[in-house]
Design a protein around this motif. Sequence first.
Motif, PDB file in Angstrom:
ATOM      1  N   SER A   1      -4.582   7.118  -3.078  1.00 29.07           N
ATOM      2  CA  SER A   1      -4.316   6.012  -1.828  1.00 29.07           C
ATOM      3  C   SER A   1      -4.571   4.691  -2.538  1.00 29.07           C
TER       4      SER A   1
ATOM      5  N   SER B   1      -4.364   0.963  -1.725  1.00 31.25           N
ATOM      6  CA  SER B   1      -4.634  -0.011  -0.592  1.00 31.25           C
ATOM      7  C   SER B   1      -3.741  -1.491  -0.761  1.00 31.25           C
TER       8      SER B   1
ATOM      9  N   SER C   1       0.821  -1.314   0.116  1.00 34.07           N
ATOM     10  CA  SER C   1      -0.127   0.094   0.038  1.00 34.07           C
ATOM     11  C   SER C   1       0.892   1.280   0.048  1.00 34.07           C
TER      12      SER C   1
ATOM     13  N   ASP D   1      -4.930  -0.169  -8.380  1.00 30.78           N
ATOM     14  CA  ASP D   1      -4.787  -0.483  -7.156  1.00 30.78           C
ATOM     15  C   ASP D   1      -5.310  -1.960  -7.133  1.00 30.78           C
TER      16      ASP D   1
ATOM     17  N   SER E   1       0.631   5.927  -0.781  1.00 28.94           N
ATOM     18  CA  SER E   1      -0.038   7.216  -1.185  1.00 28.94           C
ATOM     19  C   SER E   1       0.797   7.967  -2.227  1.00 28.94           C
TER      20      SER E   1
ATOM     21  N   GLN F   1      -5.576  15.583  -1.135  1.00 27.03           N
ATOM     22  CA  GLN F   1      -6.212  14.303  -1.220  1.00 27.03           C
ATOM     23  C   GLN F   1      -5.436  13.452  -2.053  1.00 27.03           C
TER      24      GLN F   1
END
Length: 131
Positions: free
Chosen positions: A96, A98, A36, A59, A38, A93
């Motif tokens: 992301s 995961s 994971s 992702d 960012s 923001q």
Amino acid sequence: MAITETPLPGNKYDRKWVFSAITVQGSTSQVINSDSCSIFQIFCDNTGNSVDLYLKIYDNSTGSGVTIGASLHPDFILKIPSGQSVDYTFLEQPISISNKLHAVISKDPGSSNGSASDTWSAVSVTLFGTD
């Protein structure tokens, strides 16, 4: 595709991933980061090409590249205009991831396969983020 990962101690971002000489839009994506993460900033240099390209980010938990087009769609698609450099910044923001960070470059703005023979060695992509 050559992928380089560089730790950046003492900075807001602690990782930098660079792709260059990318073989583009074959049947599978490339795994960029196997955990994971960012992404806060993406810099793309397409000054050496006369065609618009698209960075597709996935992702996905697959350990090797993911099959593109048939059933898997990119989580993010960013345009890299022909003959230009572009900087995408996501400070408020971040993107992301995961599972695992997968990416591919394509001249197709959608999620289809394109051509496995499409290559653009003059494009480079740099991602700044955290593990």
